[in-house]
Design a protein around this motif. Sequence first.
Motif, PDB file in Angstrom:
ATOM      1  N   ILE A  14      -3.649  -1.040  51.285  1.00 18.49           N
ATOM      2  CA  ILE A  14      -3.000  -0.191  50.285  1.00 18.49           C
ATOM      3  C   ILE A  14      -2.954  -0.887  48.936  1.00 18.49           C
ATOM      4  O   ILE A  14      -3.084  -0.251  47.879  1.00 18.49           O
ATOM      5  CB  ILE A  14      -1.585   0.186  50.765  1.00 18.49           C
ATOM      6  N   GLY A  15      -2.795  -2.229  48.947  1.00 17.57           N
ATOM      7  CA  GLY A  15      -2.825  -2.972  47.686  1.00 17.57           C
ATOM      8  C   GLY A  15      -4.163  -2.828  46.989  1.00 17.57           C
ATOM      9  O   GLY A  15      -4.226  -2.691  45.757  1.00 17.57           O
ATOM     10  N   SER A  16      -5.244  -2.835  47.776  1.00 17.36           N
ATOM     11  CA  SER A  16      -6.576  -2.612  47.201  1.00 17.36           C
ATOM     12  C   SER A  16      -6.680  -1.212  46.622  1.00 17.36           C
ATOM     13  O   SER A  16      -7.299  -1.002  45.563  1.00 17.36           O
ATOM     14  CB  SER A  16      -7.650  -2.830  48.279  1.00 17.36           C
ATOM     15  N   ALA A  17      -6.055  -0.234  47.317  1.00 19.53           N
ATOM     16  CA  ALA A  17      -6.089   1.138  46.819  1.00 19.53           C
ATOM     17  C   ALA A  17      -5.350   1.255  45.487  1.00 19.53           C
ATOM     18  O   ALA A  17      -5.785   1.980  44.578  1.00 19.53           O
ATOM     19  CB  ALA A  17      -5.472   2.084  47.854  1.00 19.53           C
ATOM     20  N   PHE A  18      -4.230   0.550  45.347  1.00 19.48           N
ATOM     21  CA  PHE A  18      -3.517   0.531  44.063  1.00 19.48           C
ATOM     22  C   PHE A  18      -4.428  -0.026  42.963  1.00 19.48           C
ATOM     23  O   PHE A  18      -4.459   0.501  41.843  1.00 19.48           O
ATOM     24  CB  PHE A  18      -2.258  -0.324  44.173  1.00 19.48           C
ATOM     25  N   ALA A  19      -5.149  -1.088  43.281  1.00 21.07           N
ATOM     26  CA  ALA A  19      -6.044  -1.687  42.284  1.00 21.07           C
ATOM     27  C   ALA A  19      -7.146  -0.713  41.887  1.00 21.07           C
ATOM     28  O   ALA A  19      -7.481  -0.583  40.696  1.00 21.07           O
ATOM     29  CB  ALA A  19      -6.651  -2.972  42.839  1.00 21.07           C
ATOM     30  N   ILE A  20      -7.707  -0.019  42.871  1.00 21.75           N
ATOM     31  CA  ILE A  20      -8.759   0.960  42.575  1.00 21.75           C
ATOM     32  C   ILE A  20      -8.204   2.089  41.727  1.00 21.75           C
ATOM     33  O   ILE A  20      -8.854   2.579  40.787  1.00 21.75           O
ATOM     34  CB  ILE A  20      -9.382   1.488  43.880  1.00 21.75           C
ATOM     35  N   GLY A  21      -6.972   2.537  42.061  1.00 27.08           N
ATOM     36  CA  GLY A  21      -6.348   3.577  41.253  1.00 27.08           C
ATOM     37  C   GLY A  21      -6.139   3.132  39.818  1.00 27.08           C
ATOM     38  O   GLY A  21      -6.410   3.884  38.864  1.00 27.08           O
ATOM     39  N   GLY A  22      -5.664   1.889  39.637  1.00 27.52           N
ATOM     40  CA  GLY A  22      -5.508   1.359  38.281  1.00 27.52           C
ATOM     41  C   GLY A  22      -6.829   1.258  37.558  1.00 27.52           C
ATOM     42  O   GLY A  22      -6.924   1.535  36.351  1.00 27.52           O
ATOM     43  N   PHE A  23      -7.897   0.863  38.289  1.00 22.87           N
ATOM     44  CA  PHE A  23      -9.228   0.753  37.688  1.00 22.87           C
ATOM     45  C   PHE A  23      -9.733   2.118  37.225  1.00 22.87           C
ATOM     46  O   PHE A  23     -10.303   2.253  36.133  1.00 22.87           O
ATOM     47  CB  PHE A  23     -10.208   0.150  38.690  1.00 22.87           C
ATOM     48  N   VAL A  42      -1.481  -3.693  35.211  1.00 21.65           N
ATOM     49  CA  VAL A  42      -0.136  -4.287  35.303  1.00 21.65           C
ATOM     50  C   VAL A  42       0.829  -3.372  36.044  1.00 21.65           C
ATOM     51  O   VAL A  42       1.499  -3.807  36.981  1.00 21.65           O
ATOM     52  CB  VAL A  42       0.388  -4.640  33.897  1.00 21.65           C
ATOM     53  N   PRO A  43       0.936  -2.070  35.679  1.00 19.63           N
ATOM     54  CA  PRO A  43       1.821  -1.206  36.468  1.00 19.63           C
ATOM     55  C   PRO A  43       1.348  -1.030  37.907  1.00 19.63           C
ATOM     56  O   PRO A  43       2.164  -0.844  38.811  1.00 19.63           O
ATOM     57  CB  PRO A  43       1.803   0.131  35.703  1.00 19.63           C
ATOM     58  N   ALA A  44       0.030  -1.105  38.146  1.00 19.01           N
ATOM     59  CA  ALA A  44      -0.475  -1.022  39.525  1.00 19.01           C
ATOM     60  C   ALA A  44       0.052  -2.189  40.352  1.00 19.01           C
ATOM     61  O   ALA A  44       0.477  -2.023  41.501  1.00 19.01           O
ATOM     62  CB  ALA A  44      -1.997  -1.007  39.524  1.00 19.01           C
ATOM     63  N   VAL A  45       0.036  -3.389  39.765  1.00 17.51           N
ATOM     64  CA  VAL A  45       0.582  -4.568  40.455  1.00 17.51           C
ATOM     65  C   VAL A  45       2.082  -4.399  40.673  1.00 17.51           C
ATOM     66  O   VAL A  45       2.608  -4.703  41.752  1.00 17.51           O
ATOM     67  CB  VAL A  45       0.295  -5.847  39.638  1.00 17.51           C
ATOM     68  N   THR A  60      -3.356  -6.505  44.978  1.00 13.54           N
ATOM     69  CA  THR A  60      -3.658  -5.664  43.818  1.00 13.54           C
ATOM     70  C   THR A  60      -4.043  -6.518  42.609  1.00 13.54           C
ATOM     71  O   THR A  60      -4.945  -6.161  41.841  1.00 13.54           O
ATOM     72  CB  THR A  60      -2.439  -4.780  43.478  1.00 13.54           C
ATOM     73  N   THR A  61      -3.384  -7.655  42.459  1.00 10.53           N
ATOM     74  CA  THR A  61      -3.687  -8.544  41.333  1.00 10.53           C
ATOM     75  C   THR A  61      -5.119  -9.057  41.401  1.00 10.53           C
ATOM     76  O   THR A  61      -5.893  -8.952  40.431  1.00 10.53           O
ATOM     77  CB  THR A  61      -2.707  -9.727  41.323  1.00 10.53           C
ATOM     78  N   PHE A  62      -5.504  -9.626  42.554  1.00 13.33           N
ATOM     79  CA  PHE A  62      -6.852 -10.201  42.665  1.00 13.33           C
ATOM     80  C   PHE A  62      -7.933  -9.119  42.629  1.00 13.33           C
ATOM     81  O   PHE A  62      -8.980  -9.306  41.995  1.00 13.33           O
ATOM     82  CB  PHE A  62      -6.963 -11.023  43.948  1.00 13.33           C
ATOM     83  N   CYS A  63      -7.676  -7.988  43.310  1.00 11.86           N
ATOM     84  CA  CYS A  63      -8.663  -6.894  43.268  1.00 11.86           C
ATOM     85  C   CYS A  63      -8.802  -6.343  41.856  1.00 11.86           C
ATOM     86  O   CYS A  63      -9.912  -6.047  41.390  1.00 11.86           O
ATOM     87  CB  CYS A  63      -8.257  -5.784  44.229  1.00 11.86           C
TER      88      CYS A  63
END
Length: 324
Positions: A14-23, A42-45, A60-63
């Motif tokens: 799910i953390g990866s999904a947050f990163a993809i959403g932020g991207f 930043v808000p995604a993290v 989410t940070t690293f992704c």
Amino acid sequence: MPERRLGVSLQVLIGSAFAIGGFILQHSLSGALGGFPLLLFVPAVFFSAIVLGKIGGATTTFCGAALAGYFIVEPRYSFALTASSAVALTIFVIIGIGMSLVIEALRGTIEKLNESERSKALLLEELAHRTKNDLAIISSAITLQRNASSDPAVRDALAAANARVLVVARAQERLRGGKADGRVDLSSYVAELCHDLGDLLRDVRPIAVRVHCPRLLVQTDLAVNVGLIVNELVTNSLKYAFPSERGGTVEVTLHSEPNRLVIEVRDDGVGCEDLGKAGLGSKLVKLLAKQLAGTVEREAGDPGYIVRVTLTGNAGSAATISRD
């Protein structure tokens, strides 16, 4: 913050999904955001750390750093970063990890506070339960002593004492089923108290006991004192205002004013020839009123008898502030 934590695999996913959403948001708004290629990560993290915990926030940070470094930061589609881009991504990673750790610490603090609240509620419930049992034992002992006595005066005195114990027990029972902040609704509490007194003392006489009280929330100690005052006043009316088979009405009115709580008990019975004469119940009412910085007024009705107790100071303020 969800109380139940997800497994590590789910947090990473799910953390990866947050990163993809932020991207996706960052890429779609790249024209408007201009020179802020990491802004929406930043808000995604932040949300990932809140919902998932430190593992989700770190993921989410690293992704996010990887996605930004490859697709957004110049040169694009390559991890051959310039010195300035590498510094920017490093700062982002440090901020993201720091944010995740801080939120994790806050999560731990909140969990401890919640656990403390649950423990306190459990202890209060246990205390209320023990108090109720203790009061029941005292009431039973008084009742046994009353039944064992052949002196009518002693029996009446013990019955009155038992009624006072039951007033306190009823307030404790209201507290157990009442609000978590330890307040009691005077409206239902006094209504139940007067209903029980009417059933106990009216015998076959057609006497109605009516209660007029708005929804008024007070602390338990004040509720107990108000209950004791009402108990004494209504008991006196039921015992002495309607001799023989005479019927009538006892009116109990409570209302709050700025810094005052007024209790009035009025009956349409035979009245009282000597308003200055005070029995044990009347002395108890005066003592309770004095402890609460209040006054007691007695006057003849037309017909009947009126007693008005006005509580001021802290008691009146508590009742006024807590009114719904």
